[in-house]
Design a protein around this motif. Structure first.
Motif, mmCIF file in Angstrom:
data_model
loop_
_atom_site.group_PDB
_atom_site.id
_atom_site.type_symbol
_atom_site.label_atom_id
_atom_site.label_comp_id
_atom_site.label_asym_id
_atom_site.label_seq_id
_atom_site.Cartn_x
_atom_site.Cartn_y
_atom_site.Cartn_z
ATOM 1 N N GLY A 1 0.775 -1.232 0.140
ATOM 2 C CA GLY A 1 0.067 0.100 -0.063
ATOM 3 C C GLY A 1 0.814 1.340 -0.064
ATOM 4 N N SER A 2 0.217 2.234 -0.263
ATOM 5 C CA SER A 2 0.892 3.628 -0.374
ATOM 6 C C SER A 2 1.207 4.143 1.305
ATOM 7 N N PRO A 3 2.269 4.849 1.529
ATOM 8 C CA PRO A 3 2.692 5.029 2.958
ATOM 9 C C PRO A 3 1.989 6.127 3.381
ATOM 10 N N LEU A 4 1.263 7.097 2.323
ATOM 11 C CA LEU A 4 0.810 8.430 2.634
ATOM 12 C C LEU A 4 -0.570 8.311 1.941
ATOM 13 N N PRO A 5 -1.781 9.007 2.555
ATOM 14 C CA PRO A 5 -2.835 8.929 1.673
ATOM 15 C C PRO A 5 -2.609 9.670 0.495
ATOM 16 N N MET A 6 -3.207 9.409 -0.774
ATOM 17 C CA MET A 6 -2.914 9.894 -1.760
ATOM 18 C C MET A 6 -4.152 11.058 -2.155
ATOM 19 N N GLY A 7 -5.459 10.675 -1.398
ATOM 20 C CA GLY A 7 -6.410 11.503 -1.670
ATOM 21 C C GLY A 7 -7.374 11.215 -0.500
ATOM 22 N N PHE A 8 -8.438 12.116 -0.487
ATOM 23 C CA PHE A 8 -9.374 12.087 0.640
ATOM 24 C C PHE A 8 -10.102 10.993 0.810
ATOM 25 N N GLY A 9 -10.228 10.077 0.133
ATOM 26 C CA GLY A 9 -10.786 8.927 -0.031
ATOM 27 C C GLY A 9 -10.110 7.909 0.936
ATOM 28 N N GLU A 10 -8.652 8.047 0.989
ATOM 29 C CA GLU A 10 -7.944 7.288 2.048
ATOM 30 C C GLU A 10 -7.765 7.879 3.364
ATOM 31 N N ALA A 11 -8.590 8.959 3.605
ATOM 32 C CA ALA A 11 -8.277 9.765 4.973
ATOM 33 C C ALA A 11 -8.724 8.702 5.973
ATOM 34 N N GLY A 12 -8.050 8.458 7.090
ATOM 35 C CA GLY A 12 -8.334 7.654 8.173
ATOM 36 C C GLY A 12 -8.015 6.321 7.671
ATOM 37 N N GLN A 13 -7.317 6.067 6.602
ATOM 38 C CA GLN A 13 -6.917 4.710 6.298
ATOM 39 C C GLN A 13 -5.533 4.242 7.049
ATOM 40 N N ARG A 14 -5.658 3.302 7.576
ATOM 41 C CA ARG A 14 -4.193 2.960 8.266
ATOM 42 C C ARG A 14 -3.280 2.499 7.258
ATOM 43 N N LYS A 15 -2.173 3.318 7.355
ATOM 44 C CA LYS A 15 -1.077 3.019 6.312
ATOM 45 C C LYS A 15 -0.031 2.144 6.865
ATOM 46 N N SER A 16 0.802 1.552 6.083
ATOM 47 C CA SER A 16 1.770 0.542 6.820
ATOM 48 C C SER A 16 2.940 0.172 5.816
ATOM 49 N N VAL A 17 3.883 -0.244 6.096
ATOM 50 C CA VAL A 17 4.968 -1.142 5.202
ATOM 51 C C VAL A 17 5.085 -2.396 6.113
ATOM 52 N N CYS A 18 5.626 -3.302 4.821
ATOM 53 C CA CYS A 18 5.716 -4.757 5.144
ATOM 54 C C CYS A 18 7.077 -5.245 5.521
ATOM 55 N N LEU A 19 7.395 -5.750 6.749
ATOM 56 C CA LEU A 19 8.563 -5.967 7.386
ATOM 57 C C LEU A 19 8.476 -7.565 7.284
ATOM 58 N N VAL A 20 9.256 -8.098 6.342
ATOM 59 C CA VAL A 20 9.272 -9.468 6.002
ATOM 60 C C VAL A 20 10.445 -10.325 6.540
ATOM 61 N N GLU A 21 10.391 -11.381 7.351
ATOM 62 C CA GLU A 21 11.583 -12.220 7.619
ATOM 63 C C GLU A 21 11.612 -13.578 7.139
ATOM 64 N N LEU A 22 12.576 -13.877 6.324
ATOM 65 C CA LEU A 22 12.643 -14.985 5.566
ATOM 66 C C LEU A 22 13.793 -15.865 6.163
ATOM 67 N N GLU A 23 13.472 -16.959 6.821
ATOM 68 C CA GLU A 23 14.468 -18.015 7.332
ATOM 69 C C GLU A 23 14.679 -19.145 6.145
ATOM 70 N N ALA A 24 15.736 -19.828 6.683
ATOM 71 C CA ALA A 24 16.016 -21.292 6.113
ATOM 72 C C ALA A 24 14.665 -22.112 6.071
ATOM 73 N N GLY A 25 14.491 -22.695 4.890
ATOM 74 C CA GLY A 25 13.391 -23.747 4.578
ATOM 75 C C GLY A 25 12.209 -22.858 4.000
ATOM 76 N N GLY A 26 12.395 -21.535 4.191
ATOM 77 C CA GLY A 26 11.221 -21.086 3.727
ATOM 78 C C GLY A 26 10.133 -20.278 4.561
ATOM 79 N N THR A 27 10.546 -20.292 5.794
ATOM 80 C CA THR A 27 9.742 -19.994 6.838
ATOM 81 C C THR A 27 9.670 -18.536 6.765
ATOM 82 N N LEU A 28 8.143 -17.896 6.519
ATOM 83 C CA LEU A 28 7.850 -16.491 6.547
ATOM 84 C C LEU A 28 7.106 -15.645 7.910
ATOM 85 N N THR A 29 7.694 -14.740 8.050
ATOM 86 C CA THR A 29 6.998 -13.818 9.077
ATOM 87 C C THR A 29 6.888 -12.578 8.676
#
Length: 411
Positions: free
Chosen positions: A250-278
């Motif tokens: 998703g976008s980190p900032l609201p790009m218009g008033f339709g996104e006002a109040g929308q929770r903005k975030s980024v994805c912090l992905v951890e990849l471990e041996a064997g394909g384990t995903l967090t």
């Protein structure tokens, strides 16, 4: 391996004429701190770094200063791919120079697909730690051969087949490269496209890829063997068809008033041996509040007084939807907001507009129409027969798409 997945920065974007550079700078500062605090190894930016293909000097300065700042951080690699708003040639121009900072940029789809496959090595041990299928936004000309007389259905089928074939070929190359490496490092792919069922928001500025709603791909477009797929284009953070491994940040900032109040975030992905995903999704702070206030006059007045009482500094979109015609709406708003930090960036008196448009279109503005609405008005004004309209709409949409995809910085 810690990977931070983000996209759709849209550096330089304005909101109803208001510059937002302070917001972008605050976000990039926050992002740099997050990268240090979380010990991120790789940053992935999945397209739409800039809002236009000819970004301003200040937008460029924010981008390059941020990359230089990361060069002295724990982040060992940065992968940037172009989105549909970016100029591929603009992003690609400093590519060789940015490699010195371990910033890997793919602006345009290359002639040799092997160039989209990146092997990221640990700077101290030299060990391969991640294989990236760095696929940028795929333009029509990159994946489809145009044939005379083809229907809209033919175009849709060819676009989806072209995207599927592109990913299949790139992932096959990446799998062969990974097989020759020690340690079987994880494999990640990027993409900037519209998936079927993807959620958007009113006024978020997302332009459907290609023509209309064509080429909305399914999750199965991405071959097996990928540990994570980092997507951009949709501004709402979401998984694709329930898969934790295929995500829009998703976008980190609201790009218009339709996104006002929308929770903005980024994805912090951890990849471990064997394909384990967090996956964790740190929330982005609100640097400039936006608020959409709509309803009849009583509802608007009550909501504005609430905002004034809390000393809000929000930018406002006010949409009056009451039955009574109010000719002095702006004066009423000014009276309520006097002395506050609130500011109305857009005012829409829907009742007045409906009343006027019921009589004529003389006072209608382009803000009330999109490019397709204008074309429909032209068809009606010139009394084009219904039998001719479908083919004319298709030709017009293809022309608009070609203009959207054009790269003005390319020779």
């Amino acid at each position: 391996m810690k990977i931070l997945h983000t996209s759709d920065w849209h550096l330089g974007r304005r909101l109803y004429g208001r510059q937002r550079y302070d917001e972008f700078e605050a976000f990039l500062d926050w992002l740099a701190v997050l990268i240090e605090d979380a010990g991120v190894d790789v940053l992935v930016v999945a397209g739409d770094v800039f809002d236009t293909s000819t970004p301003s000097n200040r937008a460029q300065s924010l981008y390059y200063r941020f990359l230089c700042r990361l060069a002295g951080s724990c982040c060992r690699h940065v992968v940037v791919v172009a989105g549909n708003h970016d100029s591929p040639t603009f992003l690609d121009a400093p590519r060789e120079l940015l490699k010195v900072l371990d910033v890997h940029v793919i602006g345009a789809a290359p002639d040799d697909l092997a160039d989209e496959v990146l092997t990221l090595h640990h700077p101290e041990t030299g060990a391969a730690e991640l294989v990236v299928c760095a696929v940028p936004y795929l333009r029509d000309r990159d994946i489809r051969r145009v044939e005379a007389g083809e229907s809209l259905e033919d175009k849709d089928r060819k676009l989806i087949e072209g995207i599927r074939d592109h990913y299949r070929a790139v992932v096959e190359l990446a799998c062969r490269r990974r097989a020759a490496l020690d340690g079987h490092p994880p494999m990640l792919a990027t993409g900037h496209l519209f998936t079927a069922g993807g959620r958007t928001m009113d006024g978020d500025g997302v332009r459907d890829l290609y023509v209309g709603s064509l080429a909305h791909v399914g999750r199965d477009i991405f071959p097996d063997g990928l540990d994570y797929v980092a997507l951009g284009h949709l501004h709402v953070a979401q998984t694709v068809q329930g898969s934790e491994r295929v995500r829009y940040s998703g976008s980190p900032l609201p790009m218009g008033f339709g996104e006002a109040g929308q929770r903005k975030s980024v994805c912090l992905v951890e990849l471990e041996a064997g394909g384990t995903l967090t996956v964790r999704c740190p929330e982005v702070p609100v640097f400039q509040p936006l608020a959409r206030v709509r309803g009849d006059w009583a509802a608007i007045q009550a909501r504005l007084r609430e905002l004034v009482a809390t000393d809000s500094r929000a930018w406002l979109e006010v949409i009056y939807e009451g039955e009574a015609v109010i000719g002095d709406l702006r004066a009423r708003l000014d009276e309520i907001l006097a002395g506050s930090r609130l500011e109305v960036l857009r005012l829409k008196n829907a009742r007045v507009i409906d009343r006027v448009l019921a009589q004529c279109h003389d006072r209608e503005t382009l803000d009330d129409l999109d490019v397709h609405d204008v074309f429909e008005r032209c068809l009606t004004r010139h009394e084009v027969p219904d039998t001719q309209r479908p083919s004319l709409r298709l030709a017009y949409r293809e022309t608009v798409t070609a203009l959207d995809d054009a790269d003005p910085l390319a020779e």
